[in-house]
Design a protein around this motif. Structure first.
Motif, PDB file in Angstrom:
ATOM      1  N   UNK A 172     -28.215 127.272 -96.590  1.00 32.82           N
ATOM      2  CA  UNK A 172     -27.878 126.868 -95.411  1.00 32.82           C
ATOM      3  C   UNK A 172     -29.680 126.108 -94.447  1.00 32.82           C
ATOM      4  N   UNK A 173     -29.940 128.125 -95.401  1.00 37.97           N
ATOM      5  CA  UNK A 173     -31.342 128.111 -94.470  1.00 37.97           C
ATOM      6  C   UNK A 173     -32.243 127.994 -95.004  1.00 37.97           C
ATOM      7  N   UNK A 174     -32.390 127.561 -95.929  1.00 39.11           N
ATOM      8  CA  UNK A 174     -33.519 126.074 -96.690  1.00 39.11           C
ATOM      9  C   UNK A 174     -32.869 124.803 -96.499  1.00 39.11           C
ATOM     10  N   UNK A 175     -32.280 124.437 -96.190  1.00 38.52           N
ATOM     11  CA  UNK A 175     -32.119 122.663 -95.261  1.00 38.52           C
ATOM     12  C   UNK A 175     -32.068 122.692 -93.750  1.00 38.52           C
ATOM     13  N   UNK A 176     -32.093 124.180 -93.232  1.00 36.22           N
ATOM     14  CA  UNK A 176     -32.362 123.286 -91.866  1.00 36.22           C
ATOM     15  C   UNK A 176     -33.456 123.977 -90.706  1.00 36.22           C
ATOM     16  N   UNK A 177     -33.343 122.229 -90.282  1.00 31.06           N
ATOM     17  CA  UNK A 177     -34.722 122.357 -90.284  1.00 31.06           C
ATOM     18  C   UNK A 177     -34.997 122.948 -88.966  1.00 31.06           C
ATOM     19  N   UNK A 178     -34.441 123.893 -88.223  1.00 33.34           N
ATOM     20  CA  UNK A 178     -34.526 125.262 -86.804  1.00 33.34           C
ATOM     21  C   UNK A 178     -35.130 126.047 -88.198  1.00 33.34           C
ATOM     22  N   UNK A 179     -34.796 126.824 -88.726  1.00 33.56           N
ATOM     23  CA  UNK A 179     -35.182 128.205 -89.982  1.00 33.56           C
ATOM     24  C   UNK A 179     -36.425 126.949 -89.880  1.00 33.56           C
ATOM     25  N   UNK A 180     -37.298 126.103 -90.253  1.00 38.07           N
ATOM     26  CA  UNK A 180     -38.426 125.901 -91.265  1.00 38.07           C
ATOM     27  C   UNK A 180     -39.760 125.528 -89.778  1.00 38.07           C
ATOM     28  N   UNK A 181     -39.279 125.319 -88.546  1.00 43.78           N
ATOM     29  CA  UNK A 181     -39.920 125.070 -87.564  1.00 43.78           C
ATOM     30  C   UNK A 181     -39.656 126.518 -87.151  1.00 43.78           C
ATOM     31  N   UNK A 182     -39.087 127.986 -87.059  1.00 45.89           N
ATOM     32  CA  UNK A 182     -39.003 129.289 -87.108  1.00 45.89           C
ATOM     33  C   UNK A 182     -40.160 129.522 -88.054  1.00 45.89           C
TER      34      UNK A 182
END
Length: 151
Positions: free
Chosen positions: A54-64
């Motif tokens: 879920x974290x790997x495919x989340x745009x918010x986590x990559x922005x973080x």
């Protein structure tokens, strides 16, 4: 769903390799392989694989991650500039005060400062005389050794 299936397949393949290794009478290696093979299955059971996918495919986590990288870059840039300018503003002010108390002018960077202060060097002696004295002493020692051995 796909990540859980892949982890299950990796665990099954690892346990199969462990069984073949145990059949060859290498029980210690088989036990180690089985332990490694059970890790993906355990991660699926506790939900870590779902959280990671879920974290790997989340745009918010990559922005973080991008924001964290930018913060790190800013810290390193300011540290590099501090090193080139001679420290922080507080350190430069303290050095300027210390120089003013000594009566010296503006403070130069430490790299360009002389290693010895003025007047600390002993008076220069003529070099050739010192070499001749050392040479004479060296030969006298050698002569004493030769006389001792009867040569």
């Amino acid at each position: 769903m796909i990540a859980e299936t892949i982890c299950a397949a990796v665990s099954a393949a690892g346990l199969g390799i462990a069984a073949v290794t145990a059949y060859r009478k290498r029980f210690l290696a088989a036990t180690r392989i089985a332990a490694y093979a059970l890790v993906p299955a355990g991660l699926v059971m506790i939900g870590a694989v779902k959280w990671i996918s879920h974290m790997a495919f989340s745009l918010t986590s990559w922005a973080g991650f991008g924001v964290l990288a930018l913060a790190w870059l800013l810290f390193m840039t300011t540290r590099t500039i501090e090193r080139r300018t001679g420290g922080t503003r507080k350190e430069r002010r303290a050095a300027a005060r210390a120089a003013a108390e000594r009566g010296a002018g503006p403070v130069e960077p430490a790299a360009s400062a002389p290693s010895l202060g003025p007047g600390t060097r002993p008076a220069a002696q003529p070099r050739p005389a010192a070499r001749e004295e050392r040479a004479g002493e060296d030969f006298s020692d050698i002569e004493a050794i030769l006389k001792k051995h009867g040569i």
